[in-house]
Motif scaffolding. Structure first.
Motif, mmCIF file in Angstrom:
data_model
loop_
_atom_site.group_PDB
_atom_site.id
_atom_site.type_symbol
_atom_site.label_atom_id
_atom_site.label_comp_id
_atom_site.label_asym_id
_atom_site.label_seq_id
_atom_site.Cartn_x
_atom_site.Cartn_y
_atom_site.Cartn_z
ATOM 1 N N GLU A 236 0.835 -1.205 0.000
ATOM 2 C CA GLU A 236 0.000 0.000 0.000
ATOM 3 C C GLU A 236 0.870 1.255 0.000
ATOM 4 N N ASP B 293 -0.548 -4.878 3.133
ATOM 5 C CA ASP B 293 -0.940 -3.617 3.769
ATOM 6 C C ASP B 293 -0.183 -3.635 5.105
ATOM 7 N N ASP C 235 -2.720 -1.542 8.779
ATOM 8 C CA ASP C 235 -4.116 -1.299 8.427
ATOM 9 C C ASP C 235 -4.820 -0.632 9.603
ATOM 10 N N GLY C 236 -5.585 0.394 9.286
ATOM 11 C CA GLY C 236 -6.304 1.108 10.339
ATOM 12 C C GLY C 236 -5.528 2.328 10.810
ATOM 13 N N ARG D 231 -8.566 -1.828 -0.878
ATOM 14 C CA ARG D 231 -7.782 -2.236 -2.019
ATOM 15 C C ARG D 231 -7.846 -3.760 -2.225
ATOM 16 N N GLU E 98 -5.759 -5.901 0.589
ATOM 17 C CA GLU E 98 -6.694 -5.885 1.721
ATOM 18 C C GLU E 98 -7.782 -6.947 1.499
#
Ligand SMILES: O=P(O)(O)OC[C@H]1O[C@](O)(COP(=O)(O)O)[C@@H](O)[C@@H]1O
Ligand SMILES: [Mg+2]
Ligand SMILES: [Mg+2]
Length: 330
Positions: A99, A118, A121-122, A273, A277
């Motif tokens: 990412e 990723d 994430d978050g 994505r 993801e």
């Protein structure tokens, strides 16, 4: 004195489990196992950094944006470095899609695997001490080992994944993964520096009563999505939305539920994505007995066209996802 009701025997380490499965399924000559170990190791390093983030000035934005125009957080960048470093040193990966990187990172042409990741994430939850995660997909390259990688190696459908998983940095840190033979979860024991099998053969309830969606965007949802959200309310389902895909997904996997990121005014193709993801979580959820859909099509059947392609995502308990598809008229 130890309470026998809460003291669990500590049993299978991740390493031992990977070794056992490798012998049982012969799913690889060892490279895939090594890749999983590399990712697990980088996860330990990232976990340690997250745990002390507020103390060592690695919270907050770094002052740059990623290719998708999102503000990069310091931890996004740091986690990206940690995972790429671990995968580079291992030598099993020929390429990484992240990412945080606009282009493919070419590694060793002799590597057999392509990784999509990723790293964190978050991101919006980093500064507020809420669960975040890492998501990864592993594909076998399709071109011969030893040659430069091509678009074909990278743009594979999700149903070609050799393995996929996530790390959840939550109230405890967990690694959950599949190699296509069910889903298993491991909890990290920091004082021993080991992951232990804590959630063998994970399966998602067919029906759930939790729905996770950013309802602030309700006015721009399409009619089928609005109808499904209203259906959830009419049936008194619980609304739960952390805003970290991994954490919302993990809760729904254990309890039964659905996570949704539909097209919105701000993100007409959805926000998430496909390559790093949606595909990984779709593979995991299907292996656990659930489903993942765009609303109209199975996620794992989508042919990627671009590295950072987005897709709408409805993922979780089988009957909940089919209900959404019903509203879409599928
Ligand atoms: O704030 P929104 O629009 O609800 O989006 C939340 C979603 O965005 C994400 O943070 C996107 O992932 P990144 O943090 O890796 O960019 C998901 O984890 C999460 O579910
Ligand atoms: Mg993400
Ligand atoms: Mg991220």
């Amino acid at each position: 004195m130890e309470d026998s009701r809460i003291a669990l025997p500590i049993g299978t380490t991740l390493d031992r489990y990977i070794k056992k499965k490798q012998d049982e399924f012969q799913y690889a000559t060892g490279e895939l196992s090594q890749l999983l170990r590399d990712i697990a190791l980088a996860g330990k390093v990232v976990n340690r950094e997250i745990n002390k983030a507020g103390l060592i000035n690695i919270v907050g934005p770094i002052g740059a944006q990623n290719v998708q125009g999102e503000d990069q957080q310091k931890l996004d960048v740091l986690a990206n470095i940690r995972f790429i470093r671990a995968l580079t040193k291992g030598g099993e990966a020929c390429a990484i899609i992240s990412e945080e990187d606009e282009e493919i990172t070419d590694l060793n042409n002799d590597g057999k695997y392509v990784i999509a990741i990723d790293p964190l994430d978050g991101s919006s939850n980093i500064d507020v001490n809420v669960s975040i995660g890492t998501i990864f997909s592993i594909y076998r390259r399709v071109t011969p080992v030893g040659t430069p990688i091509t678009k074909e190696d990278v743009m594979q459908k999700g149903n070609e994944q050799a393995a996929a998983g996530y790390l959840l940095y939550g109230s405890s840190t967990m690694l959950v993964y599949t190699t296509g033979h069910g889903v298993n979860g491991f909890t990290y024991e920091p004082s021993l520096g080991e992951y232990f099998l804590s959630h063998p053969n994970m399966s998602i309830p067919e029906n759930g009563k939790i729905y996770s969606i950013n309802e602030g965007s309700y006015s721009s949802f399409s009619t089928p999505v609005k109808s499904y959200v209203n259906f959830c309310k009419e049936n008194s389902y619980s609304g739960r939305y952390i805003g970290s895909l991994v954490a919302d997904f993990h809760r729904n996997l254990l309890k039964g539920g659905i996570y949704m990121y539909p097209p919105t005014a701000a993100s007409p193709n959805g926000k998430l994505r496909l390559l790093y993801e949606c595909n990984a979580l779709a593979f995991i959820v299907e292996q656990a007995g659930g489903s993942a859909s765009t609303g109209e099509q199975r996620i794992l059947d989508l042919q990627p066209e671009e590295l950072h392609q987005r897709t709408p995502l409805f993922i979780g308990s089988k009957n909940m996802v089919s209900k959404v598809e019903e509203f879409y008229g599928v």
